[in-house]
Design an enzyme around this catalytic site. Structure first.
Site, PDB file in Angstrom:
ATOM      1  N   ASP A  40      -5.688  -0.586  -0.888  1.00 48.20           N
ATOM      2  CA  ASP A  40      -6.950  -0.980  -0.601  1.00 48.20           C
ATOM      3  C   ASP A  40      -7.008  -1.483   0.828  1.00 48.20           C
ATOM      4  O   ASP A  40      -8.122  -1.740   1.104  1.00 48.20           O
ATOM      5  CB  ASP A  40      -7.221  -2.168  -1.535  1.00 48.20           C
ATOM      6  N   GLU A  41      -6.091  -0.942   1.728  1.00 45.81           N
ATOM      7  CA  GLU A  41      -6.478  -1.305   3.185  1.00 45.81           C
ATOM      8  C   GLU A  41      -5.757  -0.382   3.949  1.00 45.81           C
ATOM      9  O   GLU A  41      -4.739   0.308   3.670  1.00 45.81           O
ATOM     10  CB  GLU A  41      -6.145  -2.458   3.618  1.00 45.81           C
TER      11      GLU A  41
END
Length: 366
Positions: A111-112
């Site tokens: 997610d990043e």
């Protein structure tokens, strides 16, 4: 005294971070949960919260929290079992969006990621477009931080969460860092924060006022790191292919185990799964670490560096058992894990990344 970073040191780095990713995916796929406190993780008293929605965070629920404690804080908390295949599916879509803008993408997790967009006139506009495209394709929101290096971009991506972004131009960096609470600096955990507070270091300005000799004396090698960070100095490039420093696996038990005999059985299972992970990554390791978390949540690690690389279940299990019996257990055990570090990853496996130099860094506006 100059209050800005020299133009020659500028790059354009974006840190994109999805907002409460796992929990948001569950709310997306289950509309009846939207707007309600939700935790991704095991629902049993021995379970652990993997992620929490923003609604749950208002009650104090956080990731890595014991599920029983989370339920005490929020009695109407909804628990959802993790669906990593689904999270990976959406992560691939997000990553494909990044690659439409630049090949210099360094994923940190599902997610990043960091993106180097130095070739664009405005990193701020690029970040806005990326966030809009992510929402268009996934119906999920992302936040972003934009500045001249990864360290600053990561701080900034958290600044206007959820569904926001913040840009820090070179002229704003030093004043921003001087006003920053030291606990906001990545890498400064609770223990280091308290030590800094004890030394009278509360803000970036306080930290900047200390000599490198003082910081090294009190914080070891990290002292030089802090000395540079508070001056906005960090030259680590965005690396599209990150090589893992360690590979490991761990398990939390449904009931505490108080005998090494039963732990041996668990180590055999972990060793087999670790072998599979090592084969998948085509690596072996020299340093084996045994992680033990007791029923009172005390964490203990035992490590041994071998003279040779290991990657097979048999050798991993043999050394793990040696570490297990090296010292007596302090209490009953709720979690055990093993990992291998000091890996034999070769530089040839990495994508060649050109270190950005003063002569090739861009000076376009943010």
């Amino acid at each position: 005294m100059s209050t800005s970073i020299p133009i020659s040191n500028q790059r354009k780095i974006i840190h994109v971070d999805m907002d409460a990713f796992y929990a948001s995916v569950e709310q997306l796929d289950h509309p009846e949960w939207k707007g309600k406190p939700l935790a991704v993780g095991g629902e049993s008293d021995r379970g652990v919260v993997t992620a929490a929605s923003y609604e749950a965070r208002k009650y104090g629920v956080r990731s890595a929290m014991n599920s029983r404690r989370a339920r005490e804080l929020c009695p109407h908390l909804i628990f959802a079992k993790p669906r990593f295949d689904r999270y990976k599916e959406i992560s691939k879509i997000i990553r494909s969006i990044f690659l439409q803008y630049t090949l210099l993408v360094e994923p940190l997790s599902l997610d990043e990621a960091y993106l180097d967009v130095s070739d664009y006139p405005s990193a701020t506009i690029v970040a806005e477009e990326i966030r809009e495209e992510i929402y268009k394709q996934t119906r999920l929101t992302a936040s972003a931080g934009i500045s001249i290096n990864k360290f600053l971009a990561k701080i900034l991506s958290d600044w206007n969460k959820p569904n926001g972004q913040k840009t820090l131009s070179p002229k704003q960096i030093i004043p921003f860092l001087e006003s920053l609470d030291v606990k906001k600096i990545p890498g400064i955990g609770n223990k280091t924060k308290l030590k800094m507070y004890h030394l009278g270091i509360y803000t970036g300005k306080d930290l900047k006022g200390q000599s490198i000799t003082f910081l090294t004396k009190n914080f070891g090698k990290a002292g030089k790191h802090y000395f540079n960070l508070v001056r906005g100095i960090q030259n680590s490039p965005v690396k599209p292919h990150r090589v893992a420093k360690s590979i490991g696996i761990e398990r939390t038990f449904s009931s505490n185990l108080s005998s090494e005999f039963f732990l041996e059985e668990k180590l055999e299972e972990l060793s087999e799964n670790l072998e599979k992970r090592l084969k998948k990554n085509k690596v072996a390791g020299k340093t084996l670490t045994l992680k033990i978390k007791y029923s009172d949540f005390l964490l203990q690690t035992r490590s041994k560096t071998l003279k040779f690389y290991v990657s097979t279940k048999e050798l991993i299990l043999e050394e793990a058992k040696n570490l297990l019996y090296d010292k007596k257990l302090l209490n009953s055990v709720r979690l055990i894990g093993i990992s291998l570090s000091n890996l034999n990853s070769k530089k040839s496996k990495q994508m060649a990344i050109k270190e950005t130099t003063k002569t090739d860094q861009l000076t376009l506006p943010f």
